[in-house]
Write a protein that holds these residues in place. Structure first.
Motif, PDB file in Angstrom:
ATOM      1  N   SER A  10     -46.229   5.481 -25.033  1.00 50.16           N
ATOM      2  CA  SER A  10     -46.018   4.781 -25.903  1.00 50.16           C
ATOM      3  C   SER A  10     -45.422   3.537 -25.891  1.00 50.16           C
ATOM      4  O   SER A  10     -44.048   3.414 -26.134  1.00 50.16           O
ATOM      5  CB  SER A  10     -45.362   5.760 -27.124  1.00 50.16           C
ATOM      6  N   ASN A  11     -45.839   2.810 -27.315  1.00 51.58           N
ATOM      7  CA  ASN A  11     -44.584   1.457 -27.603  1.00 51.58           C
ATOM      8  C   ASN A  11     -44.755   1.340 -28.634  1.00 51.58           C
ATOM      9  O   ASN A  11     -42.928   0.248 -28.945  1.00 51.58           O
ATOM     10  CB  ASN A  11     -46.043   0.205 -28.328  1.00 51.58           C
ATOM     11  N   ALA A  12     -43.697   2.696 -29.380  1.00 49.93           N
ATOM     12  CA  ALA A  12     -42.807   2.961 -30.745  1.00 49.93           C
ATOM     13  C   ALA A  12     -41.482   2.798 -29.996  1.00 49.93           C
ATOM     14  O   ALA A  12     -41.412   3.467 -28.466  1.00 49.93           O
ATOM     15  CB  ALA A  12     -42.703   4.404 -30.956  1.00 49.93           C
ATOM     16  N   LYS A  13     -40.671   2.663 -30.621  1.00 58.71           N
ATOM     17  CA  LYS A  13     -39.175   1.624 -29.944  1.00 58.71           C
ATOM     18  C   LYS A  13     -38.663   3.293 -30.869  1.00 58.71           C
ATOM     19  O   LYS A  13     -37.814   2.847 -31.890  1.00 58.71           O
ATOM     20  CB  LYS A  13     -38.566   0.909 -30.421  1.00 58.71           C
ATOM     21  N   LEU A  14     -38.365   4.376 -29.408  1.00 64.78           N
ATOM     22  CA  LEU A  14     -37.278   5.160 -29.779  1.00 64.78           C
ATOM     23  C   LEU A  14     -36.069   5.293 -29.295  1.00 64.78           C
ATOM     24  O   LEU A  14     -35.573   4.510 -28.450  1.00 64.78           O
ATOM     25  CB  LEU A  14     -37.927   6.426 -29.007  1.00 64.78           C
ATOM     26  N   GLN A  15     -34.759   5.183 -29.850  1.00 64.86           N
ATOM     27  CA  GLN A  15     -33.842   5.360 -29.394  1.00 64.86           C
ATOM     28  C   GLN A  15     -33.882   6.341 -28.489  1.00 64.86           C
ATOM     29  O   GLN A  15     -33.821   6.989 -27.678  1.00 64.86           O
ATOM     30  CB  GLN A  15     -32.724   6.187 -30.808  1.00 64.86           C
ATOM     31  N   ASP A  16     -32.584   5.719 -27.686  1.00 60.84           N
ATOM     32  CA  ASP A  16     -32.304   6.107 -26.279  1.00 60.84           C
ATOM     33  C   ASP A  16     -30.602   6.520 -26.284  1.00 60.84           C
ATOM     34  O   ASP A  16     -30.434   6.001 -26.552  1.00 60.84           O
ATOM     35  CB  ASP A  16     -32.394   4.785 -25.232  1.00 60.84           C
ATOM     36  N   TYR A  17     -30.706   7.800 -25.954  1.00 63.25           N
ATOM     37  CA  TYR A  17     -29.325   8.494 -25.506  1.00 63.25           C
ATOM     38  C   TYR A  17     -29.325   8.698 -24.518  1.00 63.25           C
ATOM     39  O   TYR A  17     -27.957   9.464 -23.569  1.00 63.25           O
ATOM     40  CB  TYR A  17     -29.388   9.614 -26.264  1.00 63.25           C
ATOM     41  N   THR A  18     -29.441   7.865 -23.332  1.00 66.51           N
ATOM     42  CA  THR A  18     -29.126   7.965 -21.810  1.00 66.51           C
ATOM     43  C   THR A  18     -27.578   7.781 -22.233  1.00 66.51           C
ATOM     44  O   THR A  18     -26.931   8.512 -21.698  1.00 66.51           O
ATOM     45  CB  THR A  18     -29.832   7.508 -21.194  1.00 66.51           C
TER      46      THR A  18
END
Length: 137
Positions: A98-106
């Motif tokens: 996806s091109n959506a900017k999802l929050q990254d919790y890594t």
């Protein structure tokens, strides 16, 4: 036709109640739509960081299996806690197209598991030193 005071009072009360209910519903719907519903975690990097930690500690054989089971259990628990904290569904980042900017919790997950980038760098240096000490020149 005569309208009684009681009828007007009831009508106004019902109108106010419906108006307030609609206002509350609008706020709840806005809250629901505004919250992040999906976020990502790079599980590959978290698992690799744990592998570096285990190797740097010099664990072998059965110790590695015990550590792997312990880590898997803790990883599952921490992922559930993060999902509760963010009120979202966590997705494995490598599976998201996806091109959506999802929050990254890594980084958040790594920190909770004690797998910071600084610690990993130190552990890699320990492994390198151990490997170099075994090489005769």
């Amino acid at each position: 036709m005569k309208i009684s005071f009681l009828s007007v009072t009831i009508a106004v009360s019902i109108g106010l109640g419906l108006g307030y209910g609609a206002y509350q519903a609008k706020n709840r719907i806005s809250d629901f739509l505004d919250r992040p519903r999906f976020a990502v975690v790079n599980l590959n990097s978290v698992v690799k960081a744990n592998e570096v930690r285990v190797v740097s500690q010099g664990k072998r054989g059965e110790e590695i299996m015990i550590e792997a089971e312990r880590f898997a259990k803790r990883l599952k628990e921490e992922l559930a806690l993060i999902e509760n904290e963010c009120d979202c569904v966590l997705l494995v980042s490598s599976a998201v197209i996806s091109n959506a900017k999802l929050q990254d919790y890594t980084a958040h997950l790594s920190a909770k598991l004690g797998l910071s980038a600084e610690q990993q760098s130190n552990q890699l240096q320990q492994i390198e030193a151990r490997l170099n000490s075994g090489i005769k020149r």
